[in-house]
Each structure stands twice: as C-alpha cells, then as structure tokens.
Design a protein around this motif. Structure first.
Motif, PDB file in Angstrom:
ATOM      1  N   PRO A  58      44.908  35.795  39.693  1.00 45.41           N
ATOM      2  CA  PRO A  58      46.076  35.011  39.281  1.00 45.41           C
ATOM      3  C   PRO A  58      46.461  34.014  40.380  1.00 45.41           C
ATOM      4  CG  PRO A  58      46.437  37.375  38.983  1.00 45.41           C
ATOM      5  CD  PRO A  58      45.230  37.218  39.847  1.00 45.41           C
ATOM      6  N   ILE A  59      46.586  32.761  40.000  1.00 43.27           N
ATOM      7  CA  ILE A  59      46.989  31.717  40.943  1.00 43.27           C
ATOM      8  C   ILE A  59      48.370  31.217  40.544  1.00 43.27           C
ATOM      9  CG2 ILE A  59      46.459  29.410  41.823  1.00 43.27           C
ATOM     10  CD1 ILE A  59      43.528  30.058  41.528  1.00 43.27           C
ATOM     11  N   CYS A  60      49.274  31.240  41.495  1.00 40.35           N
ATOM     12  CA  CYS A  60      50.675  30.875  41.238  1.00 40.35           C
ATOM     13  C   CYS A  60      50.932  29.449  41.707  1.00 40.35           C
ATOM     14  CB  CYS A  60      51.611  31.830  41.984  1.00 40.35           C
ATOM     15  SG  CYS A  60      51.408  33.548  41.502  1.00 40.35           S
ATOM     16  N   PHE A  61      51.592  28.684  40.858  1.00 39.42           N
ATOM     17  CA  PHE A  61      51.922  27.304  41.177  1.00 39.42           C
ATOM     18  C   PHE A  61      53.433  27.132  41.253  1.00 39.42           C
ATOM     19  CE2 PHE A  61      47.729  27.061  39.261  1.00 39.42           C
ATOM     20  CZ  PHE A  61      47.068  26.183  40.108  1.00 39.42           C
ATOM     21  N   GLY A  62      53.870  26.341  42.234  1.00 40.06           N
ATOM     22  CA  GLY A  62      55.270  25.969  42.342  1.00 40.06           C
ATOM     23  C   GLY A  62      56.199  27.160  42.441  1.00 40.06           C
ATOM     24  N   ALA A  63      57.164  27.237  41.516  1.00 37.85           N
ATOM     25  CA  ALA A  63      58.170  28.297  41.541  1.00 37.85           C
ATOM     26  C   ALA A  63      57.560  29.685  41.419  1.00 37.85           C
ATOM     27  CB  ALA A  63      59.184  28.064  40.423  1.00 37.85           C
ATOM     28  N   ALA A  64      56.395  29.795  40.805  1.00 44.66           N
ATOM     29  CA  ALA A  64      55.755  31.107  40.642  1.00 44.66           C
ATOM     30  C   ALA A  64      55.368  31.729  41.979  1.00 44.66           C
ATOM     31  CB  ALA A  64      54.529  30.985  39.741  1.00 44.66           C
ATOM     32  N   THR A  65      55.162  30.895  43.013  1.00 42.16           N
ATOM     33  CA  THR A  65      54.797  31.443  44.330  1.00 42.16           C
ATOM     34  C   THR A  65      55.918  32.313  44.901  1.00 42.16           C
ATOM     35  OG1 THR A  65      55.614  29.470  45.506  1.00 42.16           O
ATOM     36  CG2 THR A  65      53.291  29.473  44.833  1.00 42.16           C
ATOM     37  N   LYS A  66      57.146  32.115  44.431  1.00 42.84           N
ATOM     38  CA  LYS A  66      58.264  32.926  44.928  1.00 42.84           C
ATOM     39  C   LYS A  66      58.147  34.384  44.503  1.00 42.84           C
ATOM     40  CE  LYS A  66      61.596  29.154  45.239  1.00 42.84           C
ATOM     41  NZ  LYS A  66      62.920  28.613  44.850  1.00 42.84           N
ATOM     42  N   PHE A  67      57.358  34.644  43.454  1.00 37.98           N
ATOM     43  CA  PHE A  67      57.251  36.004  42.918  1.00 37.98           C
ATOM     44  C   PHE A  67      55.849  36.590  43.081  1.00 37.98           C
ATOM     45  CE2 PHE A  67      60.243  33.456  40.379  1.00 37.98           C
ATOM     46  CZ  PHE A  67      61.428  34.113  40.695  1.00 37.98           C
ATOM     47  N   SER A  68      54.971  35.861  43.773  1.00 35.99           N
ATOM     48  CA  SER A  68      53.595  36.341  43.921  1.00 35.99           C
ATOM     49  C   SER A  68      53.532  37.621  44.730  1.00 35.99           C
ATOM     50  CB  SER A  68      52.723  35.260  44.565  1.00 35.99           C
ATOM     51  OG  SER A  68      53.221  34.896  45.835  1.00 35.99           O
ATOM     52  N   GLN A  69      54.446  37.793  45.689  1.00 32.16           N
ATOM     53  CA  GLN A  69      54.444  38.994  46.525  1.00 32.16           C
ATOM     54  C   GLN A  69      54.653  40.255  45.677  1.00 32.16           C
ATOM     55  OE1 GLN A  69      53.786  38.881  49.808  1.00 32.16           O
ATOM     56  NE2 GLN A  69      53.890  41.109  50.052  1.00 32.16           N
ATOM     57  N   LEU A  70      55.453  40.136  44.616  1.00 29.14           N
ATOM     58  CA  LEU A  70      55.691  41.283  43.742  1.00 29.14           C
ATOM     59  C   LEU A  70      54.388  41.782  43.138  1.00 29.14           C
ATOM     60  CD1 LEU A  70      58.818  39.979  41.783  1.00 29.14           C
ATOM     61  CD2 LEU A  70      58.821  41.713  43.574  1.00 29.14           C
ATOM     62  N   HIS A  71      53.489  40.844  42.851  1.00 27.90           N
ATOM     63  CA  HIS A  71      52.255  41.205  42.153  1.00 27.90           C
ATOM     64  C   HIS A  71      51.227  41.850  43.081  1.00 27.90           C
ATOM     65  CE1 HIS A  71      50.022  40.963  38.422  1.00 27.90           C
ATOM     66  NE2 HIS A  71      48.956  40.698  39.141  1.00 27.90           N
ATOM     67  N   LEU A  72      51.389  41.691  44.380  1.00 29.48           N
ATOM     68  CA  LEU A  72      50.460  42.319  45.324  1.00 29.48           C
ATOM     69  C   LEU A  72      50.493  43.838  45.198  1.00 29.48           C
ATOM     70  CD1 LEU A  72      51.041  40.168  48.548  1.00 29.48           C
ATOM     71  CD2 LEU A  72      49.088  40.068  46.991  1.00 29.48           C
ATOM     72  N   ASN A  73      51.612  44.373  44.732  1.00 26.33           N
ATOM     73  CA  ASN A  73      51.761  45.828  44.622  1.00 26.33           C
ATOM     74  C   ASN A  73      51.174  46.394  43.331  1.00 26.33           C
ATOM     75  OD1 ASN A  73      53.201  45.820  47.054  1.00 26.33           O
ATOM     76  ND2 ASN A  73      55.144  45.458  46.017  1.00 26.33           N
ATOM     77  N   ALA A  74      50.677  45.536  42.453  1.00 25.46           N
ATOM     78  CA  ALA A  74      50.208  45.991  41.147  1.00 25.46           C
ATOM     79  C   ALA A  74      48.926  46.809  41.261  1.00 25.46           C
ATOM     80  CB  ALA A  74      49.966  44.786  40.235  1.00 25.46           C
ATOM     81  N   ASP A  75      48.763  47.784  40.345  1.00 19.05           N
ATOM     82  CA  ASP A  75      47.485  48.496  40.233  1.00 19.05           C
ATOM     83  C   ASP A  75      46.414  47.517  39.779  1.00 19.05           C
ATOM     84  OD1 ASP A  75      48.712  50.852  40.938  1.00 19.05           O
ATOM     85  OD2 ASP A  75      48.785  51.665  38.900  1.00 19.05           O
ATOM     86  N   LYS A  76      45.163  47.830  40.144  1.00 18.02           N
ATOM     87  CA  LYS A  76      44.049  46.951  39.805  1.00 18.02           C
ATOM     88  C   LYS A  76      42.885  47.772  39.272  1.00 18.02           C
ATOM     89  CE  LYS A  76      45.519  43.599  43.239  1.00 18.02           C
ATOM     90  NZ  LYS A  76      46.825  44.240  43.453  1.00 18.02           N
ATOM     91  N   SER A  77      42.062  47.151  38.431  1.00 18.79           N
ATOM     92  CA  SER A  77      40.881  47.818  37.877  1.00 18.79           C
ATOM     93  C   SER A  77      39.639  46.994  38.191  1.00 18.79           C
ATOM     94  CB  SER A  77      41.012  47.989  36.360  1.00 18.79           C
ATOM     95  OG  SER A  77      42.066  48.881  36.048  1.00 18.79           O
ATOM     96  N   TYR A  78      38.556  47.700  38.508  1.00 19.82           N
ATOM     97  CA  TYR A  78      37.307  47.049  38.884  1.00 19.82           C
ATOM     98  C   TYR A  78      36.130  47.689  38.153  1.00 19.82           C
ATOM     99  CZ  TYR A  78      39.986  45.387  42.945  1.00 19.82           C
ATOM    100  OH  TYR A  78      40.916  44.807  43.761  1.00 19.82           O
ATOM    101  N   GLU A  79      35.088  46.894  37.947  1.00 24.32           N
ATOM    102  CA  GLU A  79      33.783  47.407  37.579  1.00 24.32           C
ATOM    103  C   GLU A  79      32.855  47.137  38.754  1.00 24.32           C
ATOM    104  OE1 GLU A  79      32.760  45.473  33.941  1.00 24.32           O
ATOM    105  OE2 GLU A  79      34.133  46.704  32.740  1.00 24.32           O
ATOM    106  N   THR A  80      32.115  48.146  39.178  1.00 21.78           N
ATOM    107  CA  THR A  80      31.292  47.989  40.369  1.00 21.78           C
ATOM    108  C   THR A  80      29.983  48.741  40.231  1.00 21.78           C
ATOM    109  OG1 THR A  80      31.302  48.163  42.797  1.00 21.78           O
ATOM    110  CG2 THR A  80      32.319  49.970  41.579  1.00 21.78           C
ATOM    111  N   VAL A  81      28.984  48.275  40.938  1.00 25.31           N
ATOM    112  CA  VAL A  81      27.686  48.952  41.008  1.00 25.31           C
ATOM    113  C   VAL A  81      27.432  49.338  42.458  1.00 25.31           C
ATOM    114  CG1 VAL A  81      25.188  48.730  40.717  1.00 25.31           C
ATOM    115  CG2 VAL A  81      26.735  47.755  39.005  1.00 25.31           C
ATOM    116  N   VAL A  82      27.184  50.627  42.677  1.00 25.41           N
ATOM    117  CA  VAL A  82      26.846  51.133  44.005  1.00 25.41           C
ATOM    118  C   VAL A  82      25.334  51.328  44.053  1.00 25.41           C
ATOM    119  CG1 VAL A  82      27.243  52.938  45.716  1.00 25.41           C
ATOM    120  CG2 VAL A  82      29.064  52.339  44.098  1.00 25.41           C
ATOM    121  N   ARG A  83      24.668  50.552  44.878  1.00 26.31           N
ATOM    122  CA  ARG A  83      23.220  50.702  45.083  1.00 26.31           C
ATOM    123  C   ARG A  83      23.005  51.870  46.039  1.00 26.31           C
ATOM    124  NH1 ARG A  83      18.404  51.535  46.379  1.00 26.31           N
ATOM    125  NH2 ARG A  83      16.851  49.883  46.627  1.00 26.31           N
TER     126      ARG A  83
END
Length: 321
Positions: A58-83
């Motif tokens: 997610p890329i925040c523009f203008g006023a949205a940058t004021k709330f980007s820090q809140l989103h750093l705390n969000a849970d995240k999901s990944y798909e990964t391959v371990v060789r």
C-alpha cells in the motif's frame, strides 16, 4: 549542445494505491515509480518488502501518509517457498551458497516442526535487514562483513499452512502460507524451520498476499498502472479513510467540525473508544461525509489525534488535474 530536461509538474494527490510490487524493486523504488506516474507531491509506503519479494504494497499519498503508521501494526499474510538443503549468506536466493546438505526428513517431521513454529515465537532479526543498530542499518554492517549482536524479538505466527512439498529428488522444497503479526521476518522463519528439519535452507520465493484489510486481488502492477491514461491512474486510488477500517465513525455538524479541526476537544455522549474516525457533514451535492481525521473518546470527550488540514480537505473535495 545544451540539453533541456522536461520537469514533470507535481500535484496534490490524496489516497491509497494498492501496488503489486514487482520482483527486483526495492519498496522505495516502487514508491518513487508510483509517485512519478501519479505526479504526486507527497507519498510514503506502509511497510518494507525486500527486492526478492512481490505483492501487496500500500502506497499512501498526501493526507493518507498521516495514517500510514497505523497500518504498520497490521497482520500480514505471505506465500513462500523454502528451498531445503542449501543455506545462503542472506537467507534467500540472492545470497552466496554457504552449505549444501542432504534432506532426510519425513512428512511427519515437517508437520511436527511447523506446529512448533505456530503461535508466539522469538526471532533473531537477520543481518540482511533494514533494522537499525546505533543509527546504522544491519544490512550495511553485513555488507562490510561485520556481524553485530541482535536482540530476540517476540512475534506471533497465527497460521502456518503447508501448501505443497517435495522432500526427495531435485531441489526439495516446502511451499507455505503464513499469517503473522507485524515485525515477522519470513526469511528468518524459513531458515529456522529448515534448520529444525536438520538440512538447512533458504527462501526462493516470497509474496505478500495480504496486509491488514488489503489483499493481492485489489492490487495493480506497475506495468498496468503505467499503461493507464492519467485520469484513470487517479481512479485507482482508495480514499484516505481506507486506512481506518477498524475505527468507529463519528460525524460532527458544521460548527463542531470547524472547532474540532482547530484541535479543540468536543463534548458528547460517546463511550470510551480508542480508535475513532471523525467526519464532517457532506459538502455541496455530495452525500458523503468528509473525513476530518482520527482521534479517541474518553469520559464523553472527543479528543483529536491526527487531523487533516483545511487545505488537504479542500484538495480532496476538488482534486487537481
């Protein structure tokens, strides 16, 4: 002959672009590309992805940058391959091979180890990361051949799903889907799982498929964004309030909205809420309340947190072309 460069005029842009970060781009390179394509004055992202990784940025523009820090705390999901069976200097496919070992584990052992890494765990941050020590990024020390002490970090692996595996033959691997808390290093998780299996390993693929309420299906690639006409690029933006999905909405009348924007607390009958998105009344022919900012309520008071400026609100209501 003197060469003249054409300067692209910047404009105020406000909102959130869900970008599918391409392989090989750093998060900042992806940010700068999107900022250039939208001719935006101000932009920031909500969490770094390695160049090896693709997916939701997610890329925040203008006023949205004021709330980007809140989103750093969000849970995240990944798909990964371990060789499996090959360790590298960086824990991913970009590093030099350190050691190759046979893979002798069974499916049952894989299941047992994955279960062991589900729930609250601790991780040692990798040297090849942007985490800073004494004002210097760890990857800078790593490039100099220096290893520094890192404190273990507590993270939570909410879900760890085995999607596919090959334990014999050419290039054995585990394909995993991970849902985790903020601050989780998937490279470290992959290395630790492979080490627990007795063969070592590294990440050969990493894709972020979800962050907070945003998933990969909502994203646009850099190539697709570049192919759009200018006006359609702006239409790909989500409104600023898309970053506040877990905030309770409070709408003020015109008089209270003006006072609130000046940083003055307002009194009401609200219960105590830690996350509130505050709106003013619709303007003109619009029927949509106008976002003023975020805050919280306590003892019947609405207390300002991050506020939009009157100029930002005007620009959102009358976007530049």
């Amino acid at each position: 002959m003197q060469r003249h460069s054409t300067r692209v005029p910047r404009r105020p842009v406000h909102g959130v672009l869900l970008l599918d970060k391409p392989l090989g781009f750093s998060s900042n390179q992806a940010l700068q590309k999107a900022k250039w394509l939208l001719r935006a004055e101000k932009a920031g992202h909500t969490g770094t992805l390695d160049p090896l990784a693709t997916g939701v940025l997610p890329i925040c523009f203008g006023a949205a940058t004021k709330f980007s820090q809140l989103h750093l705390n969000a849970d995240k999901s990944y798909e990964t391959v371990v060789r499996l069976g090959v360790t590298t200097t960086t824990g991913d496919a970009e590093g030099d091979v350190l050691e190759s070992r046979p893979v002798t584990c069974s499916v049952g052992q894989v299941v047992e180890v994955l279960d062991r890494f589900t729930g609250p765990i601790t991780q040692i941050p990798p040297m090849h990361s942007a985490l800073k020590k004494d004002g210097k990024a760890l990857y800078e020390y790593a490039r100099e051949g220096v290893t520094v002490e890192r404190e273990p970090r507590a993270v939570t692996i909410h879900e760890l799903e085995l999607v596919d595996l090959r334990l014999e033959g050419h290039e054995p691997f585990l394909r995993l889907r991970v849902r985790c808390s903020k601050g989780t290093y998937i490279r470290t998780l992959g290395e630790d799982i492979a080490a627990a299996l007795g063969c070592g390993g590294h990440l050969s693929l990493l894709r972020r498929v979800q962050t907070g309420p945003f998933d990969a299906g909502q994203c646009i690639t850099v190539e697709a964004l570049e192919a759009l006409p200018d006006e359609q690029r702006l239409q790909r933006l989500l409104p600023v309030q898309a970053l506040l999905p877990d905030h309770t909405a409070v709408t003020l009348d015109s008089d209270n909205a003006a006072r609130f924007l000046s940083g003055v607390r307002r009194r009401g009958t609200w219960s105590d809420l830690s996350r509130v998105a505050i709106y003013g009344p619709p303007v003109g022919t619009s029927h949509t309340p106008v976002l003023l900012g975020s805050g919280h309520t306590q003892a019947g008071e609405l207390i300002p947190g991050r506020l939009l400026s009157p100029i930002e609100i005007q620009q959102i209501l009358e976007p530049a072309t």
